[in-house]
Design a protein around this motif. Structure first.
Motif, short mmCIF file in Angstrom:
data_model
loop_
_atom_site.label_atom_id
_atom_site.label_comp_id
_atom_site.label_asym_id
_atom_site.label_seq_id
_atom_site.Cartn_x
_atom_site.Cartn_y
_atom_site.Cartn_z
N ARG A 1 0.81 -1.22 0.00
CA ARG A 1 0.00 0.00 0.00
C ARG A 1 0.84 1.27 0.00
O ARG A 1 0.30 2.36 -0.12
CB ARG A 1 -0.95 -0.01 1.20
CG ARG A 1 -2.04 -1.07 1.04
CD ARG A 1 -2.99 -1.13 2.22
NE ARG A 1 -4.13 -1.98 1.91
CZ ARG A 1 -4.12 -3.30 1.94
NH1 ARG A 1 -3.00 -3.93 2.30
NH2 ARG A 1 -5.19 -4.01 1.63
N GLU A 2 2.15 1.11 0.14
CA GLU A 2 2.99 2.30 0.24
C GLU A 2 3.15 3.05 -1.07
O GLU A 2 3.67 4.17 -1.09
CB GLU A 2 4.37 1.95 0.80
CG GLU A 2 5.17 0.98 -0.03
CD GLU A 2 5.03 -0.46 0.46
OE1 GLU A 2 6.01 -1.21 0.36
OE2 GLU A 2 3.93 -0.82 0.91
N TYR A 3 2.70 2.47 -2.18
CA TYR A 3 2.82 3.15 -3.47
C TYR A 3 1.61 4.02 -3.78
O TYR A 3 1.59 4.72 -4.78
CB TYR A 3 3.04 2.13 -4.58
CG TYR A 3 4.33 1.36 -4.42
CD1 TYR A 3 5.55 1.92 -4.77
CD2 TYR A 3 4.33 0.08 -3.88
CE1 TYR A 3 6.74 1.23 -4.60
CE2 TYR A 3 5.51 -0.63 -3.71
CZ TYR A 3 6.71 -0.04 -4.07
OH TYR A 3 7.88 -0.73 -3.88
N GLY A 4 0.57 3.95 -2.93
CA GLY A 4 -0.61 4.78 -3.16
C GLY A 4 -1.38 4.39 -4.40
O GLY A 4 -1.97 5.25 -5.06
N LEU A 5 -1.41 3.09 -4.71
CA LEU A 5 -2.07 2.61 -5.93
C LEU A 5 -2.81 1.31 -5.66
O LEU A 5 -2.54 0.61 -4.67
CB LEU A 5 -1.03 2.35 -7.03
CG LEU A 5 -0.31 3.54 -7.64
CD1 LEU A 5 0.84 3.05 -8.51
CD2 LEU A 5 -1.26 4.40 -8.45
N GLY A 6 -3.73 0.96 -6.56
CA GLY A 6 -4.32 -0.35 -6.62
C GLY A 6 -3.91 -1.01 -7.92
O GLY A 6 -3.22 -0.42 -8.75
#
Length: 564
Positions: A269-274
């Protein structure tokens, strides 16, 4: 002529269909390893049954010539069967590969196979009595010595036993007769989650290896990873590079599913994406194979592409749609002095006390700034007068404050002022103000007030309830009224704010004098408040009101009590 049983013989959930008559030999096979190391590899390396089944399925996928792996999983027993070339258990090498921890031909740098190290067999034998059958021979283990009849009657611990079978089987069949302690309640959500999680682990294996995986009669294949976000309601993009396939969407709360050569590893979740990332080749994984090891060269190259794609995707998302997670990611990029960080300096990433947002450029242009946490008295009024008062209850804004406090930071902020003192000097220090014109209240505030009034009546609190403005959660004159404020509510989730107001009303009811001027919270107050909270009649009254609202809705209940 030797009979070859068809693959379909073992596709059923009925494990008894997979058994044959066996003639025992005298050969015992020892799973050699240092005692402490063996215990760790067998008992501690994997979390649950799905890890053991994953290991068996991976071996089936890696089997030479394999095109399909069938899995039948039930609370009693799991069967994994591949249609590959099988293992020659009559040979020393074949026995060693399936019985010795760490033995096997797989290498961590080998992209032709998705398994690693040859230690997966330890996880398998920890979860139940195990039979591994290939060609005319079967190998049995009963690590916990819990089976005293049938094919496992004479085996226990790390020693396995080879037996001759009456039939020959192409490929390899692994049967795990589950130990009871290793299986959750079959009717529980945990069992349903087991099956769901197992399907997810192999969602993109076929796209990478060409081997299909079928679990309980249904293929787990999700198709081309590039199509994973085709129907996404969020902004999305895809990339197909030499190292990986990326299918990204702006769904930060969902996280990014990472697949090593098609095999699910973890969600980040640290990349701020799904979305999904499927590597073209094996990633270097940790021992439990549920995360990527630091220093994995392939992942570092994928990560560079991932961050570039994320930056491009963020450009298509308006500032008012950015989540706190995304705004924190962008802030960290700004703090790292990267090129992309510079282009985000004018994005409105930080929250003001009025819950509107402001950019770093605008913050740095202010002569002074203030920090406030949530609904601090006068902070919103100062913002309305042109001051920059940042709300640290927002995680991205709090992170900005932390970074700016670091002596080595690249982000410089203006000097700060005391919000309370500034509010007083501007004449916007609201103190305790009751809102007499309730038409000024917004929809949420009206709902909180009506609920508090209904609850006060049910609790037998003989005081009028009003709405007001203050830094305190509420106040009372100790006799005739109670005033609640925005800060009485800590969450917009219904179950949370209803309980918040229940405790606030009891707190103020425990005061028998005014609570606006240094209210007493001594022994007498604490005793009174505790008795009110612990009174079963009060708990029942609260439960009654909540149940009525859940059953009938807010408006009908409020109307019945005369509070609209």
């Amino acid at each position: 002529m030797t009979e070859h049983l068809p693959l379909s013989e073992f596709a059923s959930d009925d494990a008894d269909d997979s058994r044959t008559t066996e003639t025992r030999t005298e050969e015992t096979v020892t799973m050699t390893a240092d005692e402490r190391v063996a215990t760790y590899l067998i008992e501690d390396q994997m979390a649950d049954l799905t890890d053991a089944i994953r290991e068996a399925v991976q071996n089936g996928i890696d089997s030479p010539g394999s095109s399909r792996v069938l899995v039948s999983i039930s609370p009693e027993r799991s069967i994994i069967l591949d249609d590959g070339a099988g293992v020659d258990l009559e040979s020393t090498e074949g026995r060693r590969n399936l019985s010795v921890l760490g033995a096997g031909s797989k290498q961590r740098s080998d992209d032709e196979t998705i398994g690693e190290w040859g230690i997966g067999k330890g996880a398998i034998i920890a979860k139940g009595a195990v039979r591994i059958w290939s060609h005319d021979t079967a190998l049995h283990f009963d690590y916990r010595d819990q089976r005293h009849a049938g094919p496992w009657a004479d085996v226990s611990g790390r020693d396995g036993q080879l037996v001759d079978t009456d039939h020959s089987l192409e490929g390899v069949l692994v049967e795990i007769d589950h130990y009871e302690a290793e299986v959750p309640d079959p009717d529980s959500y945990r069992w349903r989650r087991y099956v769901r999680d197992l399907r997810k682990r192999f969602a993109y294996v076929q796209s990478r290896t060409g081997v299909s995986v079928v679990i309980n009669g249904e293929s787990v294949d999700e198709g081309d990873p590039l199509e994973a976000v085709t129907n996404s309601p969020h902004p999305s993009l895809t990339r197909d590079t030499e190292e990986a396939i990326l299918a990204l969407e702006y769904a930060p709360h969902d996280g990014l599913d990472i697949y090593s050569n098609g095999l699910y590893v973890t969600t980040k979740r640290e990349y701020g994406l799904g979305g999904v990332v499927v590597s073209k080749g094996n990633l270097t994984l940790n021992f439990a194979r549920n995360d990527i090891q630091s220093g994995c060269d392939r992942w570092q190259r994928i990560e560079d592409t991932l961050e570039q794609a994320r930056d491009e995707l963020y450009e298509s998302v308006s500032d008012d749609r950015l989540t706190a997670e995304s705004r924190e990611v962008m802030l960290e990029a700004i703090a790292s002095e990267s090129a992309r960080g510079e282009q985000w300096a004018d994005r409105q990433l930080f929250q003001l006390a009025t819950e509107s947002h402001i950019s770093l450029e605008e913050i740095q242009a202010a002569p002074k700034i203030g920090w406030a946490e949530g609904a601090e008295k006068g902070a919103d009024k100062l913002v309305e007068r042109g001051y920059v008062v940042l709300d640290t209850s927002d995680s991205a804004t709090q992170r900005l404050r932390e970074i700016a406090a670091d002596e080595e930071t690249s982000i410089e902020l203006p000097p700060t002022f005391d919000v309370g003192e500034q509010a007083k000097s501007e004449g916007v220090w609201t103190g305790y103000r009751r809102i007499d014109d309730e038409s000024q209240l917004n929809a949420d505030q009206r709902r909180y007030l009506s609920f508090a009034r209904v609850l006060a009546e049910e609790l037998g609190i003989d005081r009028d309830v009003y709405y007001g403005e203050a830094s305190a959660d509420a106040w009372t004159d100790g006799r005739t009224y109670i005033v609640i404020t925005d800060s009485a509510v800590t969450s917009r989730q219904r179950a949370v704010w209803m309980h918040d107001l229940y405790l606030v009303l009891l707190h103020e009811a425990a005061h028998d004098t005014s609570s606006t001027e240094r209210p007493s919270h001594g022994h007498h107050f604490e005793s009174t408040f505790r008795s009110l909270v612990e009174d079963p009649e009060n708990r029942d009254a609260f439960a009654t009101v909540v149940e009525q609202i859940l059953d009938r809705g807010f408006e009908p209940v409020f109307g019945e009590y005369g509070f609209q």
